[in-house]
Design a protein around this motif. Structure first.
Motif, PDB file in Angstrom:
ATOM      1  N   PHE A  94      70.420  44.906  12.211  1.00 46.87           N
ATOM      2  CA  PHE A  94      70.539  43.766  11.303  1.00 46.87           C
ATOM      3  C   PHE A  94      71.775  43.959  10.411  1.00 46.87           C
ATOM      4  N   ASP A 151      63.172  41.177  16.124  1.00 50.48           N
ATOM      5  CA  ASP A 151      64.014  40.128  15.555  1.00 50.48           C
ATOM      6  C   ASP A 151      63.175  38.901  15.216  1.00 50.48           C
ATOM      7  N   LEU A 165      62.278  36.143   7.030  1.00 51.01           N
ATOM      8  CA  LEU A 165      63.391  35.491   6.330  1.00 51.01           C
ATOM      9  C   LEU A 165      63.145  34.005   6.119  1.00 51.01           C
ATOM     10  N   GLU A 205      76.820  42.941   3.204  1.00 50.99           N
ATOM     11  CA  GLU A 205      75.887  43.263   2.115  1.00 50.99           C
ATOM     12  C   GLU A 205      75.043  44.466   2.529  1.00 50.99           C
ATOM     13  N   HIS A 225      74.810  32.982   2.546  1.00 54.08           N
ATOM     14  CA  HIS A 225      74.445  34.265   3.159  1.00 54.08           C
ATOM     15  C   HIS A 225      74.345  34.113   4.678  1.00 54.08           C
ATOM     16  N   VAL A 254      70.806  32.099   9.840  1.00 51.59           N
ATOM     17  CA  VAL A 254      70.056  33.188  10.460  1.00 51.59           C
ATOM     18  C   VAL A 254      70.251  33.096  11.967  1.00 51.59           C
ATOM     19  N   ARG A 299      61.490  39.620  11.958  1.00 55.38           N
ATOM     20  CA  ARG A 299      62.389  39.444  10.806  1.00 55.38           C
ATOM     21  C   ARG A 299      62.683  37.969  10.565  1.00 55.38           C
ATOM     22  N   ARG A 322      72.506  36.112   7.925  1.00 51.78           N
ATOM     23  CA  ARG A 322      71.556  37.147   8.348  1.00 51.78           C
ATOM     24  C   ARG A 322      71.683  37.259   9.855  1.00 51.78           C
ATOM     25  N   ASP A 366      73.714  41.937   7.235  1.00 54.28           N
ATOM     26  CA  ASP A 366      73.669  40.825   6.282  1.00 54.28           C
ATOM     27  C   ASP A 366      75.023  40.676   5.600  1.00 54.28           C
ATOM     28  N   TYR A 367      75.409  39.436   5.394  1.00 56.06           N
ATOM     29  CA  TYR A 367      76.680  39.136   4.722  1.00 56.06           C
ATOM     30  C   TYR A 367      76.419  38.225   3.527  1.00 56.06           C
ATOM     31  N   GLU A 412      71.139  30.049   3.856  1.00 55.41           N
ATOM     32  CA  GLU A 412      71.232  31.226   4.729  1.00 55.41           C
ATOM     33  C   GLU A 412      71.345  30.780   6.172  1.00 55.41           C
ATOM     34  N   THR A 463      71.479  39.288  13.486  1.00 54.99           N
ATOM     35  CA  THR A 463      70.950  40.382  14.296  1.00 54.99           C
ATOM     36  C   THR A 463      71.922  40.599  15.455  1.00 54.99           C
TER      37      THR A 463
END
Ligand SMILES: NC(=O)c1ccc[n+]([C@@H]2O[C@H](COP(=O)([O-])OP(=O)(O)OC[C@H]3O[C@@H](n4cnc5c(N)ncnc54)[C@H](OP(=O)(O)O)[C@@H]3O)[C@@H](O)[C@H]2O)c1
Length: 162
Positions: free
Chosen positions: A156, A28, A35, A140, A112, A6, A31, A114, A158-159, A4, A116
């Motif tokens: 936020f 943020d 994460l 996502e 992935h 981020v 989060r 993530r 997410d992909y 991921e 912001t």
């Protein structure tokens, strides 16, 4: 392996200025902890050096620092000479947490993203997120825009890799 990336970015993808993150959005940071709280975190040497002493290494996580310097010492962290070495140390899952050079390095391997989005435009930014190509990345989830306690709008997104 789950990898991921981020990051938090401004309206045009800026992530840093003069070795720091140029906004304050505590939501943020919260989060980010959710994460990345338990697994391995991989970062570039400059991001490592940008962490405040009280958060270096990031607690509760395996910290892995990428550098070309063979003799670099990062107290409380593992040091790797490239992304492959860092991923090998991380094991089955890793969060790549910056900065710009390391996101770019890891983009092809990421599963992935993530992100912001921070609704500001940073003047004089010198570190940037990689481009997120919609041919390769599927949204996502896309959060609603929210006001931070500091008054800044953020959301936020997410992909997942297609
Ligand atoms: N907004 C966000 O989400 C976020 C997150 C993290 C960081 N940031 C910001 O991003 C900025 C830092 O980003 P940056 O792009 O300047 O630096 P960086 O990616 O943190 O670190 C760059 C360093 O990584 C090492 N490196 C890069 N490619 C390598 C490779 N192929 N093999 C081995 N080592 C390699 C080099 O270390 P050596 O020079 O030691 O060889 C290089 O100087 C700061 O402003 C920070 O606050 C923002």
């Amino acid at each position: 392996m789950s990898i991921e990336l981020v990051w938090a970015q401004d309206r045009v993808g800026a992530i840093g200025k003069a070795g720091a993150i140029p906004w304050r959005v505590p939501e943020d940071m919260k989060r980010f902890k959710e994460l990345t709280g338990a697994g391995a975190v991989i970062m570039g040497r400059k991001t490592w050096e940008s962490l405040p002493a009280a958060f270096r290494p990031l607690p509760g996580r395996r910290n892995i620092v990428i550098t070309r310097s063979a003799d670099f010492v990062a107290d409380g962290a593992d040091v790797a000479d490239g992304l492959d070495a860092a991923l090998a140390i991380a094991g089955h899952a890793a969060a790549v947490i910056g900065g710009g050079e390391i996101y770019t390095l890891a983009m092809d391997r990421a599963t992935h993203l993530r992100v912001t989005e921070i609704d500001v435009l940073v003047d004089g930014a010198d570190a940037f997120a990689p481009e997120v190509n919609s041919d390769q990345w599927l949204v996502e989830s896309e959060g609603e825009w929210l006001y931070s306690s500091t008054g800044t709008l953020y959301r936020f997104v997410d992909y997942v890799r297609r």
